[in-house]
Enzyme design. Structure first.
Site, PDB file in Angstrom:
ATOM      1  N   CYS A 245       0.840  -1.209   0.000  1.00 12.68           N
ATOM      2  CA  CYS A 245       0.000   0.000   0.000  1.00 12.68           C
ATOM      3  C   CYS A 245       0.871   1.254   0.000  1.00 12.68           C
ATOM      4  O   CYS A 245       1.585   1.503  -0.963  1.00 12.68           O
ATOM      5  CB  CYS A 245      -0.993  -0.046   1.160  1.00 12.68           C
ATOM      6  SG  CYS A 245      -2.319   1.160   0.996  1.00 12.68           S
TER       7      CYS A 245
ATOM      8  N   HIS B 188      -3.648  -5.080  -0.306  1.00  7.76           N
ATOM      9  CA  HIS B 188      -3.212  -5.571   1.002  1.00  7.76           C
ATOM     10  C   HIS B 188      -3.267  -7.097   1.032  1.00  7.76           C
ATOM     11  O   HIS B 188      -4.340  -7.656   1.251  1.00  7.76           O
ATOM     12  CB  HIS B 188      -4.136  -5.030   2.096  1.00  7.76           C
ATOM     13  CG  HIS B 188      -3.954  -3.582   2.373  1.00  7.76           C
ATOM     14  ND1 HIS B 188      -3.121  -3.100   3.345  1.00  7.76           N
ATOM     15  CD2 HIS B 188      -4.487  -2.499   1.776  1.00  7.76           C
ATOM     16  CE1 HIS B 188      -3.146  -1.782   3.353  1.00  7.76           C
ATOM     17  NE2 HIS B 188      -3.963  -1.381   2.404  1.00  7.76           N
TER      18      HIS B 188
ATOM     19  N   GLU C 281      -2.396  -8.964   3.383  1.00 12.34           N
ATOM     20  CA  GLU C 281      -2.801  -9.384   4.730  1.00 12.34           C
ATOM     21  C   GLU C 281      -4.296  -9.212   4.970  1.00 12.34           C
ATOM     22  O   GLU C 281      -4.809  -9.618   6.007  1.00 12.34           O
ATOM     23  CB  GLU C 281      -1.976  -8.624   5.781  1.00 12.34           C
ATOM     24  CG  GLU C 281      -2.403  -7.192   6.066  1.00 12.34           C
ATOM     25  CD  GLU C 281      -1.993  -6.157   5.021  1.00 12.34           C
ATOM     26  OE1 GLU C 281      -1.522  -6.541   3.929  1.00 12.34           O
ATOM     27  OE2 GLU C 281      -2.162  -4.959   5.296  1.00 12.34           O
TER      28      GLU C 281
END
Lengths: 265, 206
Positions: free
Chosen positions: B79, B187, B189
């Site tokens: 990001c 992202h 995650e």
């Protein structure tokens, strides 16, 4: 193409899941981490926890729930309810929340939203708006007002103007709940949702009134919402997230279908 | 050991937990020695570009980042950590980035080619089209969904650096790959199984 999001919402009280029907008659129904994992497996796009813990001494229970959820679920998590200070936000983000939703504190002090967005970035600041249709003394529809305290307290703010102001103050997203529709299961407030969605350039999550999969479709098409939030239809297993996605895809709404990709092989 | 650089910009716990779930050891740290000793380095980040650069400076983390790049350690930018790798950003005035990769960071368009308005941030699940199969994308196909939340995008100076593209108003570089650097606007995650696969592949990258 960017897809529309389906967001199951869990009402959490003292660390346990409950679901209010129009905010009364709460029923205990499980462990939030367990429920979150089920929604994760079904392909929910995000999760939302609304903390309705009343007593001050139990306020930290939500932090523990967030920590345990973030260890097991790898999708965006929004937490709302009782957020009043920068410290409240910091602690939730540190526990593993990705976004926080601010409601009453924004009405009481709009500068709080500005300070929070400056400190943590707009992407994690959701402003929740509880709106109700207003009528003139002749009973004609007269726009929508912003309410707080579960719809009991009128603020005198116009919902559309308020949404625009919150965007200007740095909100990254609007979570719009129709207090007329919440708990009714007879569909989202479509004209309200469309009015807000057209007035702002940030994403709008529609909430309140989902009873059928067609209601989700209506909010995302006619209501022009970017995401739909629903609690009881998923919580009581009336429909699974999968069923919702399949229905929406069949009706031409872009959604993320479940992907089978196991990283632990 | 994977070092996740902590410079007070966002929630890093989920990045760490993501690595742990797929069997990699990861620490969240701003200790320069720990970063220098790590086998892999991750630069995450959410917030404003200028604030991020200021914090990296304040904590003395810019040199360790350059060193990790020089030592050719597998390096992951996520990001804002992706955007920071480039030369400059136009977010709230022009800010200098780390200049590790050539290119600029620009504001997302607010209307598409048909004139329809686009919500900003670009927030939610969108697909990636794979232009080059970087090692972290092993086993992932074009059309995979990943999670985005951003208002600015990277325009790499060299198109051949683009690893994946994503459509939102325009087609933009949603990740780049050069040498041992892989960096993504999305992202991993927060991208459920697909994202965890990327983290797993990254940790296995030698």
């Amino acid at each position: 193409m960017l897809t529309k999001r389906i967001i199951p919402c869990l009402d959490v009280k003292d660390g346990r899941v409950v679901k209010g029907v129009a905010f009364v008659n709460l029923r205990d129904a499980g462990d939030p981490v367990h429920v979150s994992k089920i929604y994760d497996q079904e392909g929910a796009d995000e999760l939302c926890f609304l903390d309705i813990t009343a007593s001050h001494e139990n306020r930290d229970t939500i932090l523990d729930v967030v920590v345990r959820t973030a260890e097991q679920v790898f999708m965006p998590l929004t937490v709302g309810g009782g957020i009043r200070t920068i410290e409240d936000i910091r602690r939730l983000l540190e526990a593993g929340a990705d976004k926080v939703s601010i409601n009453t504190a924004a009405v009481q002090n709009p500068e709080f939203v500005k300070a929070a967005a400056n400190r943590f970035g707009s992407q994690c600041i959701v402003v929740a708006i509880d709106a109700k249709a207003l009528s003139s003394c002749e009973g004609e529809a007269n726009g929508w007002g912003v309410f707080t305290h579960g719809g009991r307290k009128e603020t005198g703010l116009d919902a559309v103007a308020w949404a625009k102001k919150m965007m200007e103050y740095g909100a990254g997203e609007i979570l719009l709940t129709s207090m007329d529709k919440d708990g009714t299961k007879d569909g989202y407030a479509l004209s309200l949702t469309a009015a807000i969605s057209e007035a702002v350039t940030i994403p709008v999550i529609a909430s309140g009134g989902a009873g059928t999969l067609h209601h989700l479709y209506e909010a995302l098409s006619l209501g022009k919402a970017d995401a739909v939030l629903a609690a009881s239809i998923f919580h009581y297993r009336t429909y699974t997230i999968d069923q919702a996605k399949t229905y929406l895809a069949e009706h031409g709404v872009p959604v993320r279908q479940r992907q089978f990709c196991s990283p632990v092989s | 050991m994977i070092a996740i650089i902590d410079y007070d910009m966002g929630n890093l716990r989920s990045v760490q937990k993501g690595f742990e779930v797929v069997g990699h050891r990861a620490v969240v740290t701003r200790d320069i020695e720990t970063i220098n000793q790590a086998s892999h380095v991750v630069l995450p980040g959410v917030g404003a570009f200028g604030d991020c650069m200021n914090n990296l400076n304040r904590y003395g983390l810019i040199d360790p980042i350059y060193r990790a790049i020089r030592d050719e350690k597998p390096f992951l930018g996520i990001c804002l950590g992706y955007q920071l790798l480039f030369e400059e950003s136009e977010e709230f005035g022009v800010h200098k980035g780390l200049g590790i990769l050539p290119g600029k960071v620009k504001a997302m368009l607010t209307v598409d080619a048909q004139g329809a308005s686009l919500k900003i941030p670009h927030m939610g699940w969108n697909t990636i089209q794979i232009a080059q199969p970087a090692p972290p994308l092993n086993g992932i196909d074009s059309g995979a969904f990943v999670y985005f939340v951003h208002s600015f995008y990277v325009e790499p100076a060299q198109a051949e650096m683009t690893c994946t593209t994503t459509e939102y108003g325009i087609s933009f570089a949603s990740s780049v790959w050069q040498g041992k650097v892989f960096a993504s606007q999305f992202h991993p995650e927060k991208s459920q199984g697909i994202g965890l696969s990327i983290l797993k592949n990254f940790g296995n990258w030698r």
